[in-house]
Design a protein around this motif. Structure first.
Motif, PDB file in Angstrom:
ATOM      1  N   TYR A 171       7.235  53.002 -23.374  1.00  0.00           N
ATOM      2  CA  TYR A 171       7.420  51.587 -23.005  1.00  0.00           C
ATOM      3  C   TYR A 171       8.463  51.472 -21.902  1.00  0.00           C
ATOM      4  CZ  TYR A 171       4.776  50.388 -27.195  1.00  0.00           C
ATOM      5  OH  TYR A 171       3.782  50.273 -28.134  1.00  0.00           O
ATOM      6  N   TYR A 216      11.243  49.151 -20.228  1.00  0.00           N
ATOM      7  CA  TYR A 216      12.062  48.019 -20.687  1.00  0.00           C
ATOM      8  C   TYR A 216      12.989  47.515 -19.582  1.00  0.00           C
ATOM      9  CZ  TYR A 216      15.997  51.316 -21.195  1.00  0.00           C
ATOM     10  OH  TYR A 216      16.984  52.238 -20.957  1.00  0.00           O
ATOM     11  N   LYS A 247      12.873  53.710 -19.584  1.00  0.00           N
ATOM     12  CA  LYS A 247      11.714  53.994 -20.429  1.00  0.00           C
ATOM     13  C   LYS A 247      12.184  54.553 -21.759  1.00  0.00           C
ATOM     14  CE  LYS A 247       8.870  55.389 -16.461  1.00  0.00           C
ATOM     15  NZ  LYS A 247       8.108  56.509 -15.864  1.00  0.00           N
ATOM     16  N   GLU A 256       5.894  47.709 -29.467  1.00  0.00           N
ATOM     17  CA  GLU A 256       6.857  46.942 -28.682  1.00  0.00           C
ATOM     18  C   GLU A 256       8.028  46.478 -29.546  1.00  0.00           C
ATOM     19  OE1 GLU A 256       5.217  43.829 -26.302  1.00  0.00           O
ATOM     20  OE2 GLU A 256       3.538  45.043 -25.593  1.00  0.00           O
ATOM     21  N   VAL A 299       9.858  44.123 -22.626  1.00  0.00           N
ATOM     22  CA  VAL A 299       9.369  45.433 -23.061  1.00  0.00           C
ATOM     23  C   VAL A 299       7.851  45.424 -22.951  1.00  0.00           C
ATOM     24  CG1 VAL A 299       9.230  47.097 -24.945  1.00  0.00           C
ATOM     25  CG2 VAL A 299      11.292  45.714 -24.678  1.00  0.00           C
ATOM     26  N   LYS A 300       7.298  46.403 -22.224  1.00  0.00           N
ATOM     27  CA  LYS A 300       5.841  46.467 -22.076  1.00  0.00           C
ATOM     28  C   LYS A 300       5.394  47.925 -21.990  1.00  0.00           C
ATOM     29  CE  LYS A 300       6.132  45.828 -17.045  1.00  0.00           C
ATOM     30  NZ  LYS A 300       5.700  44.999 -15.905  1.00  0.00           N
ATOM     31  N   PRO A 301       4.171  48.217 -22.412  1.00  0.00           N
ATOM     32  CA  PRO A 301       3.670  49.606 -22.358  1.00  0.00           C
ATOM     33  C   PRO A 301       3.580  50.107 -20.922  1.00  0.00           C
ATOM     34  CG  PRO A 301       2.261  48.229 -23.738  1.00  0.00           C
ATOM     35  CD  PRO A 301       3.187  47.307 -23.007  1.00  0.00           C
ATOM     36  N   GLU A 302       3.840  51.382 -20.747  1.00  0.00           N
ATOM     37  CA  GLU A 302       3.726  51.979 -19.419  1.00  0.00           C
ATOM     38  C   GLU A 302       2.257  52.183 -19.084  1.00  0.00           C
ATOM     39  OE1 GLU A 302       5.506  55.796 -16.932  1.00  0.00           O
ATOM     40  OE2 GLU A 302       5.082  56.013 -19.067  1.00  0.00           O
TER      41      GLU A 302
END
Length: 406
Positions: free
Chosen positions: A4, A6, A19, A25, A42-45
């Protein structure tokens, strides 16, 4: 676990980007709060084609020693200037071009934020930060002289890089000469001599011995070249594997020390390394037994490693370091005497540095004159090879001239 990206704020209000790996999340946000950060986003890579391609191109995950040395030097400067460790690492991470090294620094930063010490965070990457490196860092952390410890590591790394560079430069001339000679020999055996042999065969005269030897070599390589290449490749692979075993490495290291010209040079380089590393570890406050353990792991020659192990055993039995070294003939009397004076005066680290400087001076002198030392051997080999090849060509021609006169 997923990765993730951030965006968070620390306790001083500064915005941080990075990261981390988490199950979700929510789990990533919890980890950030544990680290003392306030999550903002916060989000997925997302893996782009560029990142996938970059990852494949860096599948070997290689970090050069020069990059570690530069990292140590820059981190030492930043720490000496009073910049906090996390800020220093983040600043260095932005300057590093090696994507894999950048990833490792990111992991170290995450571990430090999670409560780990810098030395323990380095311990998760033993392939790139060896026991010697980590021990000096740990000693620097314990003594409050972290910047000095990093400075010592950088100085040691720069010293070794400079020495390797000088050796490569000095050996370039012999390598070029030998390569040129080998190329000329292959050209002679493969193309020139067979054509002369066809001419000589018409006159039914016996060819001289040098010519017959070269023609036999040509015949072997022409008809059995592939088999010879396979055998040579298998032999090299077996030798390389054998040299990596404990017994094989011991044999090869002993042979290195007995090699003319290069043997004394290798011994002086190894002794310089031994004394410099020992001095740096003692100066960092590491006990002598632990120092010898680390030196034995990093000395790079099994003959010296065995000698260091013997010294450690003798010290454990109650003997002084100079007495233990005196029992092993690989250490010259000068080194033993300097260790004795260092132990008596309490300045063992300073005197070992002087010994290392002395050997460095001798190594530099040998390297500068390496070409002069190798010239007699090169001339002998080159002259012998040229004479042999010349005789293999001209002797048949003289025989033909003698035959025509008859």
């Amino acid at each position: 676990m997923a990765t993730y990206i951030y965006r968070a704020r620390d306790k001083f209000g500064r915005i941080l980007n990075g990261k981390l790996e988490a199950l979700s999340e929510i789990s990533a946000g919890d980890k950030l709060q544990i680290m003392g950060l306030t999550p903002l986003n916060v989000k997925p890579e997302k893996l782009s084609f560029k990142k996938i391609d970059l990852g494949l191109s860096l599948s070997f995950k290689r970090i050069r020693k020069s990059e570690i040395v530069l990292f140590s030097r820059q981190l030492s400067v930043l720490m000496d200037a009073g910049v906090p460790i996390i800020n220093s690492l983040e600043s260095l991470s932005q300057q590093i071009g090696n994507y894999y090294f950048k990833q490792i620094i990111g992991e170290i930063i995450s571990d430090i934020r999670g409560g780990m010490s810098f030395s323990n965070a380095l311990g998760k990457h033993p392939k790139h930060f060896d026991a010697l490196y980590r021990s000096i860092v740990k000693a620097g952390e314990a003594s409050g002289k972290f910047d000095e410890a990093l400075d010592r590591l950088a100085t040691m790394g720069e010293h070794e890089e400079e020495m390797q560079s000088r050796i490569r430069s000095a050996t370039m001339y012999p390598i070029i000469v030998i390569t040129a000679l080998g190329s000329a020999f292959i050209l002679m055996v493969t193309f020139v001599l067979p054509r002369f042999a066809k001419i000589f065969s018409r006159f039914h005269t016996k060819l001289p011995l040098p010519t017959r030897i070269l023609l036999a070599i040509n015949h072997i390589f022409t008809h059995y070249g592939l088999q010879l290449l396979v055998v040579a490749a298998i032999s090299i692979i077996l030798l390389v594997r054998f040299s990596k075993t404990r017994h094989g490495k011991a044999i090869f290291d002993r042979l290195k020390l007995k090699t003319p010209v290069f043997g004394p040079l290798i011994l002086k380089i190894t002794l310089s390394r031994f004394t410099r590393i020992t001095a740096s570890l003692i100066k960092s406050g590491i006990p002598i037994i632990q120092t010898l353990d680390l030196v034995g792991q990093t000395i790079g020659n099994t003959v010296l490693t065995k000698a260091v192990e013997d010294i450690k055993t003798e010290i454990n039995a109650g003997e002084a370091m100079n007495e233990a070294m005196n029992k092993n003939k690989i250490f010259p009397p000068m080194v033993v005497q300097m260790v004795y004076i260092g132990e008596e005066s309490g300045k063992l680290d300073d005197l070992l540095i002087k010994v290392s400087d002395y050997y460095d001076y001798q190594v530099n002198y040998i390297i500068k004159n390496l070409t002069t030392l190798l010239e007699p051997i090169l001339l002998l080999v080159l002259g012998g090879a040229v004479l042999f090849m010349a005789l293999s060509i001209f002797l048949p021609m003289w025989n033909l001239i003698y035959l025509f006169k008859r």
